[in-house]
Design a protein around this motif. Structure first.
Motif, PDB file in Angstrom:
ATOM      1  N   LEU A  91       0.847  -1.187   0.000  1.00 13.02           N
ATOM      2  CA  LEU A  91       0.000   0.000   0.000  1.00 13.02           C
ATOM      3  C   LEU A  91       0.882   1.235   0.000  1.00 13.02           C
ATOM      4  O   LEU A  91       1.656   1.456   0.932  1.00 13.02           O
ATOM      5  N   GLY A  92       0.790   2.044  -1.050  1.00 13.15           N
ATOM      6  CA  GLY A  92       1.662   3.200  -1.155  1.00 13.15           C
ATOM      7  C   GLY A  92       3.073   2.770  -1.518  1.00 13.15           C
ATOM      8  O   GLY A  92       4.032   3.062  -0.810  1.00 13.15           O
ATOM      9  N   CYS A  93       3.208   2.108  -2.653  1.00 13.40           N
ATOM     10  CA  CYS A  93       4.486   1.494  -3.034  1.00 13.40           C
ATOM     11  C   CYS A  93       5.513   2.503  -3.516  1.00 13.40           C
ATOM     12  O   CYS A  93       6.706   2.181  -3.619  1.00 13.40           O
ATOM     13  N   GLY A  94       5.090   3.723  -3.838  1.00 14.05           N
ATOM     14  CA  GLY A  94       6.028   4.750  -4.251  1.00 14.05           C
ATOM     15  C   GLY A  94       6.821   4.357  -5.486  1.00 14.05           C
ATOM     16  O   GLY A  94       6.277   3.858  -6.469  1.00 14.05           O
ATOM     17  N   THR A  95       8.131   4.543  -5.415  1.00 18.23           N
ATOM     18  CA  THR A  95       9.008   4.288  -6.552  1.00 18.23           C
ATOM     19  C   THR A  95       9.514   2.855  -6.607  1.00 18.23           C
ATOM     20  O   THR A  95      10.389   2.540  -7.420  1.00 18.23           O
ATOM     21  N   GLY A  96       8.980   1.994  -5.747  1.00 23.36           N
ATOM     22  CA  GLY A  96       9.308   0.577  -5.838  1.00 23.36           C
ATOM     23  C   GLY A  96      10.474   0.118  -4.988  1.00 23.36           C
ATOM     24  O   GLY A  96      11.056  -0.941  -5.238  1.00 23.36           O
ATOM     25  N   ARG A  97      10.827   0.884  -3.966  1.00 22.73           N
ATOM     26  CA  ARG A  97      11.951   0.521  -3.105  1.00 22.73           C
ATOM     27  C   ARG A  97      11.825  -0.890  -2.551  1.00 22.73           C
ATOM     28  O   ARG A  97      12.799  -1.660  -2.528  1.00 22.73           O
ATOM     29  N   LEU A  98      10.630  -1.277  -2.106  1.00 26.00           N
ATOM     30  CA  LEU A  98      10.415  -2.611  -1.551  1.00 26.00           C
ATOM     31  C   LEU A  98       9.955  -3.621  -2.600  1.00 26.00           C
ATOM     32  O   LEU A  98      10.142  -4.824  -2.424  1.00 26.00           O
ATOM     33  N   LEU A  99       9.353  -3.140  -3.672  1.00 27.22           N
ATOM     34  CA  LEU A  99       8.865  -4.063  -4.694  1.00 27.22           C
ATOM     35  C   LEU A  99       9.991  -4.917  -5.262  1.00 27.22           C
ATOM     36  O   LEU A  99       9.821  -6.119  -5.494  1.00 27.22           O
ATOM     37  N   VAL A 100      11.138  -4.300  -5.478  1.00 23.41           N
ATOM     38  CA  VAL A 100      12.256  -5.015  -6.103  1.00 23.41           C
ATOM     39  C   VAL A 100      12.759  -6.169  -5.246  1.00 23.41           C
ATOM     40  O   VAL A 100      12.816  -7.311  -5.716  1.00 23.41           O
ATOM     41  N   PRO A 101      13.135  -5.964  -3.968  1.00 28.25           N
ATOM     42  CA  PRO A 101      13.622  -7.115  -3.191  1.00 28.25           C
ATOM     43  C   PRO A 101      12.559  -8.181  -2.960  1.00 28.25           C
ATOM     44  O   PRO A 101      12.889  -9.377  -2.891  1.00 28.25           O
TER      45      PRO A 101
END
Length: 267
Positions: free
Chosen positions: A47-57
């Motif tokens: 929720l509120g992923c922004g620029t994908g800082r956590l999406l990648v790992p």
């Protein structure tokens, strides 16, 4: 020479240009989410992923991930980051408000990182967001909320301060100035952030971004969870899962769907 820009819609559309320069290297919370993902299984909703800082790992660890954000500019940067990492096929990006979204799937883990929940500045929005999440969690699924610890709002210093400085990819110098005011009665922080970006010709472009953040305390949060059909399973004081106490730097709340229906209908 100055050129000034004021926000007309989502302030994060303006912040997107600078967001990764300030936050892109933060990784202290990544092991926490990976550990809980191993417990709950995927897919994962941020929720509120922004620029994908956590999406990648998370995607690199093999999970299918959905990233939700209302800012088109932040999502555009997330899309580029995922493409560079070769992970576009593992992550779905959706532009939507976290208070009102409808996805045709359920999740083993949902997370709201780095104070995202604080952007919900009234109880109606808080309840609507939690109700939406509850609908999208499968039985036994987990919701993790990452919020400031109990002492942080009382450490806010009023007045304009130079909070950081950095350089863009083009070599432009950026000074970040921040002015904050905390209303203890309303649990509300009013922040004005000024980015002064100076290019090679000495022209400075000023971007002014106002934000409002609502602090949420432990028992208030527990009641919000209960109202929306969630049950607080555990609460921690930092990313290493140390006990939560008055000196804790973070409030990490882990909740699960309650077997009883929510007592508030949401939206």
């Amino acid at each position: 020479m100055y050129h000034s820009s004021m926000p007309e819609t989502d302030p994060y559309d303006l912040l997107a240009r600078y967001y990764d320069l300030e936050h892109g290297d933060i990784s202290v919370d990544v092991p926490l989410y990976l550990d809980f993902a191993r417990r709950s299984g995927g897919p994962i909703l941020e929720l509120g992923c922004g620029t994908g800082r956590l999406l990648v790992p998370l995607a690199q660890a093999g999970y299918k991930v959905v990233g939700l954000d209302r800012s088109a500019a932040m999502l555009a940067r997330a899309k580029a980051r995922l493409a560079t990492a070769g992970l576009s096929n593992r992550v779905t990006l959706i532009q939507a408000d976290i208070t009102d979204f409808h996805l045709d799937q359920s999740f083993g883990l949902a997370l709201s990182a780095l104070n995202t929940f604080m952007h919900l500045t009234d109880q109606a929005d808080q309840i609507a967001a939690l109700t939406c999440v509850r609908r999208h969690l499968r039985p036994g699924g987990l919701l993790i909320l990452d919020l400031p610890g109990p002492s942080e709002p009382f450490l806010i210093q009023p007045g304009l301060i130079l909070s950081s400085q950095f350089q863009t990819a083009e070599g432009h110098r950026v000074l970040k100035l921040t002015e904050s005011h905390y209303d203890r009665a309303q649990q509300m922080e009013e922040i004005t952030t000024i980015y002064d970006e100076t290019d090679a010709e000495g022209i400075t472009r000023r971007t002014i971004v106002p934000l409002r953040l609502r602090y949420v305390f432990r028992y208030e949060l527990e009641l919000l969870l209960r109202l929306t059909g969630l049950r607080l399973e555990a609460i921690y004081g930092d990313y290493d899962l140390r006990p939560f106490d008055e000196e804790a730097p973070r409030l990490i709340a882990v909740s699960i769907p309650s077997p009883s229906p929510p007592t508030h209908g949401g939206r």
